[in-house]
Structures are given as C-alpha cells and as structure tokens.
Scaffold this motif. Structure first.
Motif, PDB file in Angstrom:
ATOM      1  N   TRP A   5       0.809  -1.216   0.000  1.00  0.00           N
ATOM      2  CA  TRP A   5       0.000   0.000   0.000  1.00  0.00           C
ATOM      3  C   TRP A   5       0.843   1.267   0.000  1.00  0.00           C
ATOM      4  O   TRP A   5       1.940   1.308   0.552  1.00  0.00           O
ATOM      5  CB  TRP A   5      -0.939  -0.007   1.212  1.00  0.00           C
ATOM      6  CG  TRP A   5      -1.797  -1.228   1.259  1.00  0.00           C
ATOM      7  CD1 TRP A   5      -1.556  -2.367   1.964  1.00  0.00           C
ATOM      8  CD2 TRP A   5      -3.002  -1.444   0.531  1.00  0.00           C
ATOM      9  NE1 TRP A   5      -2.543  -3.294   1.732  1.00  0.00           N
ATOM     10  CE2 TRP A   5      -3.448  -2.753   0.854  1.00  0.00           C
ATOM     11  CE3 TRP A   5      -3.756  -0.688  -0.352  1.00  0.00           C
ATOM     12  CZ2 TRP A   5      -4.610  -3.303   0.328  1.00  0.00           C
ATOM     13  CZ3 TRP A   5      -4.920  -1.227  -0.882  1.00  0.00           C
ATOM     14  CH2 TRP A   5      -5.331  -2.524  -0.543  1.00  0.00           C
ATOM     15  N   THR A   6       0.288   2.286  -0.608  1.00  0.00           N
ATOM     16  CA  THR A   6       0.848   3.623  -0.535  1.00  0.00           C
ATOM     17  C   THR A   6      -0.296   4.609  -0.324  1.00  0.00           C
ATOM     18  O   THR A   6      -1.467   4.269  -0.538  1.00  0.00           O
ATOM     19  CB  THR A   6       1.643   3.972  -1.810  1.00  0.00           C
ATOM     20  OG1 THR A   6       2.370   5.191  -1.602  1.00  0.00           O
ATOM     21  CG2 THR A   6       0.703   4.173  -3.001  1.00  0.00           C
ATOM     22  N   THR A   7       0.047   5.811   0.098  1.00  0.00           N
ATOM     23  CA  THR A   7      -0.970   6.822   0.392  1.00  0.00           C
ATOM     24  C   THR A   7      -0.945   7.909  -0.675  1.00  0.00           C
ATOM     25  O   THR A   7       0.112   8.469  -0.973  1.00  0.00           O
ATOM     26  CB  THR A   7      -0.735   7.452   1.774  1.00  0.00           C
ATOM     27  OG1 THR A   7      -0.727   6.426   2.771  1.00  0.00           O
ATOM     28  CG2 THR A   7      -1.823   8.468   2.106  1.00  0.00           C
ATOM     29  N   VAL A   8      -2.114   8.186  -1.248  1.00  0.00           N
ATOM     30  CA  VAL A   8      -2.276   9.330  -2.148  1.00  0.00           C
ATOM     31  C   VAL A   8      -3.272  10.287  -1.494  1.00  0.00           C
ATOM     32  O   VAL A   8      -4.146   9.860  -0.741  1.00  0.00           O
ATOM     33  CB  VAL A   8      -2.757   8.896  -3.543  1.00  0.00           C
ATOM     34  CG1 VAL A   8      -1.704   8.042  -4.230  1.00  0.00           C
ATOM     35  CG2 VAL A   8      -4.082   8.154  -3.473  1.00  0.00           C
ATOM     36  N   SER A   9      -3.131  11.575  -1.772  1.00  0.00           N
ATOM     37  CA  SER A   9      -3.899  12.568  -1.022  1.00  0.00           C
ATOM     38  C   SER A   9      -4.556  13.588  -1.939  1.00  0.00           C
ATOM     39  O   SER A   9      -3.993  13.982  -2.975  1.00  0.00           O
ATOM     40  CB  SER A   9      -2.985  13.308  -0.027  1.00  0.00           C
ATOM     41  OG  SER A   9      -2.396  12.407   0.883  1.00  0.00           O
ATOM     42  N   VAL A  10      -5.740  13.997  -1.513  1.00  0.00           N
ATOM     43  CA  VAL A  10      -6.427  15.153  -2.091  1.00  0.00           C
ATOM     44  C   VAL A  10      -6.532  16.178  -0.976  1.00  0.00           C
ATOM     45  O   VAL A  10      -7.208  15.940   0.035  1.00  0.00           O
ATOM     46  CB  VAL A  10      -7.816  14.781  -2.636  1.00  0.00           C
ATOM     47  CG1 VAL A  10      -8.548  16.025  -3.120  1.00  0.00           C
ATOM     48  CG2 VAL A  10      -7.701  13.747  -3.751  1.00  0.00           C
ATOM     49  N   ASP A  11      -5.847  17.291  -1.144  1.00  0.00           N
ATOM     50  CA  ASP A  11      -5.744  18.270  -0.058  1.00  0.00           C
ATOM     51  C   ASP A  11      -6.597  19.500  -0.347  1.00  0.00           C
ATOM     52  O   ASP A  11      -7.126  19.680  -1.443  1.00  0.00           O
ATOM     53  CB  ASP A  11      -4.281  18.671   0.120  1.00  0.00           C
ATOM     54  CG  ASP A  11      -3.979  19.158   1.534  1.00  0.00           C
ATOM     55  OD1 ASP A  11      -4.918  19.243   2.355  1.00  0.00           O
ATOM     56  OD2 ASP A  11      -2.806  19.446   1.814  1.00  0.00           O
ATOM     57  N   ASP A  12      -6.726  20.332   0.694  1.00  0.00           N
ATOM     58  CA  ASP A  12      -7.393  21.636   0.583  1.00  0.00           C
ATOM     59  C   ASP A  12      -8.852  21.488   0.163  1.00  0.00           C
ATOM     60  O   ASP A  12      -9.323  22.109  -0.794  1.00  0.00           O
ATOM     61  CB  ASP A  12      -6.626  22.525  -0.398  1.00  0.00           C
ATOM     62  CG  ASP A  12      -7.020  23.996  -0.269  1.00  0.00           C
ATOM     63  OD1 ASP A  12      -7.519  24.376   0.811  1.00  0.00           O
ATOM     64  OD2 ASP A  12      -6.832  24.747  -1.246  1.00  0.00           O
ATOM     65  N   ILE A  13      -9.586  20.645   0.917  1.00  0.00           N
ATOM     66  CA  ILE A  13     -11.016  20.438   0.658  1.00  0.00           C
ATOM     67  C   ILE A  13     -11.819  21.170   1.731  1.00  0.00           C
ATOM     68  O   ILE A  13     -11.661  20.885   2.925  1.00  0.00           O
ATOM     69  CB  ILE A  13     -11.382  18.944   0.681  1.00  0.00           C
ATOM     70  CG1 ILE A  13     -10.513  18.148  -0.294  1.00  0.00           C
ATOM     71  CG2 ILE A  13     -12.850  18.738   0.359  1.00  0.00           C
ATOM     72  CD1 ILE A  13     -10.733  16.651  -0.228  1.00  0.00           C
ATOM     73  N   ASP A  14     -12.648  22.111   1.334  1.00  0.00           N
ATOM     74  CA  ASP A  14     -13.510  22.824   2.282  1.00  0.00           C
ATOM     75  C   ASP A  14     -14.820  22.054   2.445  1.00  0.00           C
ATOM     76  O   ASP A  14     -15.550  21.835   1.464  1.00  0.00           O
ATOM     77  CB  ASP A  14     -13.793  24.247   1.786  1.00  0.00           C
ATOM     78  CG  ASP A  14     -12.553  25.129   1.823  1.00  0.00           C
ATOM     79  OD1 ASP A  14     -11.739  24.956   2.752  1.00  0.00           O
ATOM     80  OD2 ASP A  14     -12.397  25.970   0.919  1.00  0.00           O
ATOM     81  N   LEU A  15     -15.098  21.633   3.678  1.00  0.00           N
ATOM     82  CA  LEU A  15     -16.291  20.845   3.969  1.00  0.00           C
ATOM     83  C   LEU A  15     -17.060  21.468   5.114  1.00  0.00           C
ATOM     84  O   LEU A  15     -16.464  21.981   6.074  1.00  0.00           O
ATOM     85  CB  LEU A  15     -15.913  19.404   4.338  1.00  0.00           C
ATOM     86  CG  LEU A  15     -15.186  18.574   3.275  1.00  0.00           C
ATOM     87  CD1 LEU A  15     -14.775  17.231   3.852  1.00  0.00           C
ATOM     88  CD2 LEU A  15     -16.056  18.394   2.043  1.00  0.00           C
ATOM     89  N   GLU A  16     -18.386  21.444   5.015  1.00  0.00           N
ATOM     90  CA  GLU A  16     -19.243  21.899   6.099  1.00  0.00           C
ATOM     91  C   GLU A  16     -19.596  20.715   6.991  1.00  0.00           C
ATOM     92  O   GLU A  16     -19.636  19.564   6.552  1.00  0.00           O
ATOM     93  CB  GLU A  16     -20.513  22.550   5.548  1.00  0.00           C
ATOM     94  CG  GLU A  16     -20.271  23.856   4.806  1.00  0.00           C
ATOM     95  CD  GLU A  16     -21.574  24.552   4.449  1.00  0.00           C
ATOM     96  OE1 GLU A  16     -22.644  23.987   4.737  1.00  0.00           O
ATOM     97  OE2 GLU A  16     -21.518  25.659   3.879  1.00  0.00           O
ATOM     98  N   SER A  17     -19.852  21.010   8.255  1.00  0.00           N
ATOM     99  CA  SER A  17     -20.210  19.950   9.190  1.00  0.00           C
ATOM    100  C   SER A  17     -21.535  19.313   8.773  1.00  0.00           C
ATOM    101  O   SER A  17     -22.406  19.959   8.183  1.00  0.00           O
ATOM    102  CB  SER A  17     -20.323  20.505  10.610  1.00  0.00           C
ATOM    103  OG  SER A  17     -21.332  21.489  10.692  1.00  0.00           O
TER     104      SER A  17
END
Length: 730
Positions: free
Chosen positions: A407-419
């Motif tokens: 396994w390796t980790t890939v990332s999607v960053d800078d996501i604005d989410l509301e509660s």
C-alpha cells in the motif's frame, strides 16, 4: 474473492496444533468454579490458588511437586492461566507465587480478565537451581474490591513451574478508599478479542498471527480515567514486514499508525511498537487494530496512561484532532468494484464509482488520504460531491506499489467541507487498483466555526480601550456551570476549588494591560489566579473575592497590571478557592501616563504555577482526587520522583512554594535538575493532621534560564502535594 465467515466460541485453544482462521464473535465462556477467601483471626482475607484450581490451556500439565503437593508444568510463552476468586471484604492485597526453574528464565503478569487491569508483574524470575527447588516471589500489591473476579496469569516468557498463587490482604477497604484505584496501565492479551476478521489463533503459543491486509481485531476495553495514553503492542515478524492502524471502531477516530514493524529473530521473538499521545476518556472504549500490511504476529498490547491532560482538554469536543478513518467497504452504493478480504475494495474497473455518506464533525479545511495499491502503476480518479457535482480534487496517476496488498498513500488536499453529512463519491477514470481505506484529517477550522465547537473562541480586540469579555465566551472549562441569564446576561457559577476557565485573547501589540473581573459571592472566602495555560506563568492573583451580598450582585475587582505579548494569549482563570460567580473579564491597555493609583499591586510576570498532576515524567507515585480540587500526587515512597519541564525567561534566585499535606509529619524532599542530577535544595514536610489537609511550604533556590527538567524527589515518604510555584526574587 470473498473470505467465508466462521463463528467461534472458546476460551483456550482446542486439542489441536493447527491454527484456525478467525471469522466472528468469540465468547468468554469458561469453567466458573470459584475459590473463596478465608478470614484469619485478624479478619484479613487470604486466597490461595493451587495447581488444580487453574483453568489452563492445552499443553500445561499437573505434576507431583517435590513439596508434597501438585504444580503446573510445561508452561510456555503465551499461556493464560485463569482462575476465579470470590473476595469477601476487598482492600489491598499482596500477590505471591511459588515457582521453580532450572535456569534464570520466566516472566509473567497478573491481570483482571474483565478489566485488563494489571495487578502485578514479574519481569525476571530468580533461578531456584532445579525443578525440585522452590522459591516464593512477590508479584505486587493490588487494590481488589469485594466481589467475584476472574483473574489470569499471562505468561510473557515460559520455562518455569508454578506451585501455587496467593492473595493476602494487607489493608482493608477503609484504607483502600483513600487510594487512587484508577489503574494507569492495562494489559490486553491479543486473544481476548470481542470480534475478529482474518488472522489466526496460534494454539501452541497463544498469539494472533498470519495477518493479511484488511484483517482486523476488535476489543471491548474500559478506560479507567481520562488521560493521555501510550498504546504499546507486542509483535513479531521474521521478515520485518507489516503495518497497522489503531482506531475507535465506532467513531472511526484514528489514534495512530505503526508504519514499519521491525524484523525479529523469529515469529515468536517479540518486540514492542508504540502509538503515543492518545487522549482517551474514561469509560467504554471500542478498540480496533486494522492490518494495513500483514506478515506479523501479535501477543498482547498495553494501554498505559502517561500524563493527565490539562483541564481545557475535552476529548469529545476536540476540534484540532479530527482524523477519521472511512473503511472502503462502508460505501452506500457502487458499481464496477468487488469486495476482497474483510475490508479491501478490488477489481476496480474503468468508469467504476463508490459513494459514501461522510460524517464531517466540524466545518473546516480537510485533507483526504486514500490507501491504495497497484501492481503495475495504473489508476486515476476524481473525488466529488455526488449531489452538487463539485470536484474536490483528483489523483491523476497511482504509482506502482509492486503488489495488490503493498500500500501507498495518495492525497487530495485543501477540501472545504461543512459539518454534517457530505455525499462523497470516488469517480474512477482508470481502474486496476485496490482501495483499503480513506482517512479524513482536519487542516484548520473555518473562521466562523471555532466558537461553535468549544463553547466560543474569544478574540478580544484590545486596541480600542477597555475590552470586555463575557465569562461564558470561554474556549474550555472544567467543573463550572453556565447559569441562566440574569438581567439579560449569562454568567458562570458553581465554581469550586480547582475549577478552571480558559480564554483565547488576541493581543494586537505587546505591552502592559490592566486586568479586571466582575465577580459575585455571599461567602467572603474565594480566591483566584490568572495564568498562561501553556507556560503556567502567573499573570496575577486575587487573594480574597469580596462579599457582594448575593450570587448575582456584581463587583469589579482588579488583578493589577500584567505584561502581555503580541498575538494569541491563552488565559486561564484558576479557582484557588471556590465559592464565587464570574460575569466578565476586561483588559485595558495602559499607557505611560495612565493613572494606575487604583490598580492593585502587580504580580510579577516571573511567577509560574504548576499543578502536581501536570508532570512530564514520574516514578512510583499515583494521582488521586484532592480535597482542594483537581488531583494531587500521592502514595509517595522514598526514591519516588516527578519531573516538570520548566522554561524560565531568566536565571537567578526563585522562591519555591509547594502545597503539601502529611498525616505523619516525616516527609522530606529535594529539588533536583533532572538532567544533571544537581541538587538545588531540600525541604521538610510538616505534620498537617491528615492526607488531605494542606499547608504551603517554601524555600529559595537558584535556577538556570531556559528549559530544564525540575525533579521533585522524595527523601522520606508519607506526604502528598497539590501544586508548586516558582517566583523570581531578584
């Protein structure tokens, strides 16, 4: 390919040497015979467990002993020797064992099978010379309440015989009531799980093994007290391969991850890997270990409290530590994928999709990590909102990992989410990869959400003269109650000794400010202190809250002038003595020509306050509730010590004040540099009349500037202490 599900109900391995694959709930059924205690003429309890009283795993045998009785033999690492006792009175018991061995081998722990509390440990058994020569070893002292308890001797290293085991009462329940009975260390056998998928039970060595990606094991654990814990897992790997995640199986909160299990000398040659700084609340914990990469065995794990969090920490309300695992198989709809192993999504085709209902705890900016594997390095996808079609990000190319379970980790960053519930969708552009899990980690809170999560975040603007902060606009508290509005304003009440209230104050520029508070009390007995909750620097104190005649008749009191740095200042109001209400605080910038004649004498900013429970390291001591609020350090024996990291702005002479109690009046201590072991000074502890009747003692010592470990070391036993402070005298 789906793995089939089995249900197993057992206590110990059946009479076969072949390991079995776990697929279901494991019950704790076993022989329920009980050993009852005997009362001596002094009304103390004695419980003796002979060889025939134990419930033992296959392989352990009963032999005739050279002492004319019987003993357990052929004890090996991983064995769990269980017994049930009926304790009539309860109290503090001394644990002893009768053992023999030919060599200097053998170690074990004694635990409560229901709570996993460690009652005693023997790290190295002494050699008795032969199997026919016996010795009695002391295992430890433990607080055991009245009632029926299932205990077990967990064999860490085998190679010895056991003649008997005994519990002898050394004090009754009335003494035990003054003892902190919250254990700081739990030991959980790997095979004491509530549910498991994958893995195998080794019937000879008593461990879990044959781990593969996606396997998991769940435990039901009762955490005795709020604290910061270390989770230490005993593992073995012949090839030095493997990783796992530790998490809450209900909330999916990730406590930590071990990325590389080191190589050991064999599958049953054990080493310890750790996850540190895990804040856990008291109460039921649904605990899970999820295998990321297999190829390792597990014998047991220890959950040990390493420190007490500050009063402002509330693990159910923490917003800066959101790290949630989303199992790949928890999707609510999908197409073009298959479930492989317990928690792996595989056979992902082009144009496949996976939809999840993602529960976001707080509004903020997040990073989404995905644990993926691709044999040849193919795969790409979008991360979107399935309702609005907003694209949160994309992974354009998954790297080659060399295997479908590497396994390796890939990332999607800078996501604005509301509660709330967010409909998250993985839209596959190119398939041929596997997905094990996703994790959502908070980067930062949204500007307008901080106050929603911790009561409020006060950001007082002090540039426009007098700036007032409502008492209820705090960012955390311990023990207080927000009262109903009186004259249109909510106030804080029910303030008891030791309670704390925290505020974040944004100071536009460094300078001197006057700190005032609006208080009310009909008692004339309260006092308080205002400190920096990070550095423990004392900004000021009020030795006597005035009698205002009523709980809601307010009077302005002044702490005095305080020097504050620029930026966010983490203020904490500490109730030294309770019995008062708080309405507001105010900070007014003072200029050179300000009239300060009405301001109370300023408390030096070179005074620092340290609760006893906020130590960075310790030996031998225990924490217990204090009569003055908070927790005190107690059960102090000669040679015990506690260490505090002290960061002083300047070196020189400091007055040390300590809040202590002693029923015996024999206590003595020395103040030591924990790094160099240089002795700064010594203090005698006077008789105060009881363990929870406190007085303040003091001495003067010379301390260096900067950060250094200050160690308080017991020269004589028989005293408690609640806090200490350091104040520059020159």
């Amino acid at each position: 390919m789906l793995k089939r599900l089995l249900t197993i109900a057992l206590l110990f391995p059946v009479a076969t040497a072949a390991p079995w694959r776990l697929r279901g709930l494991v019950s704790s059924g076993y022989d329920t015979r009980q050993i009852e205690s005997e009362l001596s003429s002094s009304a103390s309890e004695t419980i003796k467990i002979n060889a025939g009283d134990f419930i033992v795993p296959n392989g352990v045998v009963i032999d005739e002993s050279s002492e004319g009785t019987q003993n357990l033999a052929k004890i090996v690492t991983g064995d769990r020797l269980k017994f049930t006792v009926d304790v009539k009175m309860g109290g503090r018991f001394r644990l002893q064992a009768r053992i023999s061995n030919a060599d200097n081998v053998g170690s074990f722990s004694v635990i409560n099978s229901e709570t996993f509390e460690i009652y005693g440990e023997v790290n190295a058994l002494p050699p008795t010379g032969s199997w026919e020569q016996w010795a009695t070893v002391r295992v430890g002292d433990a607080n055991i309440p009245a009632g029926v308890h299932t205990l077990e001797i967990l064999i860490i290293n085998g190679g010895f015989n056991l003649g008997w085991f005994s519990l002898n009462q050394v004090s009754d329940g009335t003494v035990a009531a003054s003892i902190d009975t919250s254990p700081g260390k739990l030991l959980v056998p790997a095979t004491a799980f509530a549910w498991a998928e994958g893995l195998t039970v080794d019937p000879i060595n008593g461990n879990l093994g044959e781990s593969s990606s996606g396997d998991y094991v769940k435990y039901e654990i009762n955490i005795p007290a709020l604290g910061v814990y270390a989770i230490r897992v005993q593992v073995a790997s012949l090839y030095g391969h493997g990783s796992f995640v530790v998490k809450n199986s209900e909330t999916q909160q990730i406590y930590g991850r071990v990325n590389n299990i080191p190589q050991t000398d064999g599958w049953h040659s054990w080493t310890t890997v750790s996850v540190e700084n895990v804040t856990l609340e008291a109460g039921f914990l649904p605990f899970e270990i999820l295998v990321v990469e297999g190829g390792w065995n597990m014998m047991n794990f220890i959950i040990e409290r390493t420190s007490i969090p500050s009063a402002s920490v509330n693990s159910t309300n923490t917003t800066d530590d959101v790290h949630i695992l989303i199992p790949s198989t928890s999707m609510n709809s999908s197409a073009g994928v298959e479930t492989e192993a317990p928690q792996i999504i595989g056979n992902i085709s082009n144009t496949a999709f996976m939809k999840y209902n993602l529960e976001v705890p707080v509004t903020g900016n997040y990073r989404l990590d995905l644990e993926v594997a691709s044999m040849n390095g193919s795969g790409s996808f979008l991360v979107t909102n399935s309702d609005t079609q907003e694209i949160y990000g994309s992974i354009d190319s998954i790297p080659a990992t060399g295997g479908w379970e590497n396994w390796t980790t890939v990332s999607v960053d800078d996501i604005d989410l509301e509660s709330g519930i967010v409909p998250l969708e993985i839209v596959v552009m190119e398939g041929s990869f596997n997905l094990l899990f996703m994790s959502l980690e908070l980067n930062e809170l949204a500007n307008n959400s901080a106050g929603d999560q911790s009561g409020n975040t006060t950001s007082a603007n002090l540039t426009s003269g007098n700036s007032m902060i409502l008492a209820t606009d705090n960012v955390g508290s311990d023990g207080i109650v927000n009262e109903s509005p009186v004259n249109g304003t909510k106030t804080i009440g029910s303030i008891d000794t030791g309670d704390t209230i925290d505020y974040n104050i944004t100071v536009p520029s460094a300078g001197r400010y006057r700190l005032d508070l609006g208080v009310a009390s009909p008692l004339s007995e309260g006092s308080l202190m205002v400190i920096d909750r990070d550095t423990q620097e004392v900004y000021g104190q009020l030795d006597s809250v005035p009698n205002t005649g009523d709980w809601h008749t307010w009077e302005k009191v002044s702490i005095g002038s305080v020097d504050l740095p620029e930026g966010m200042v983490p203020l904490r109001v500490v109730a030294v003595v309770g019995g008062w209400n708080l309405n507001w605080l105010s900070l007014e910038p003072l200029t050179a020509d300000s009239n300060q004649t009405s301001v109370a004498a300023s408390i030096p900013t070179s005074k620092f306050f340290f609760p006893a429970s906020a130590y960075d390291g310790m030996k031998g001591i225990e924490l217990e509730p204090s009569s003055e609020g908070g927790e005190n350090v107690g059960h102090i024996d000669v040679g015990d010590w506690v260490t505090y990291q002290v960061d002083l702005p300047s070196g020189g002479n400091y007055k040390v004040e300590m809040r202590v109690a002693s029923h015996m009046g024999l206590g003595a201590l020395e103040l030591v540099n924990g790094r160099t072991q240089s002795v700064y000074g010594t203090i005698s502890v006077p008789l105060t009349g009881w363990w929870q009747i406190y007085t303040t003692i003091s001495t003067e010592i010379k301390l260096p500037a900067g950060s250094s470990p200050l160690q308080i070391r017991a020269l004589e036993a028989g005293w408690n202490f609640l806090w200490f402070s350091l104040e520059k005298t020159e």
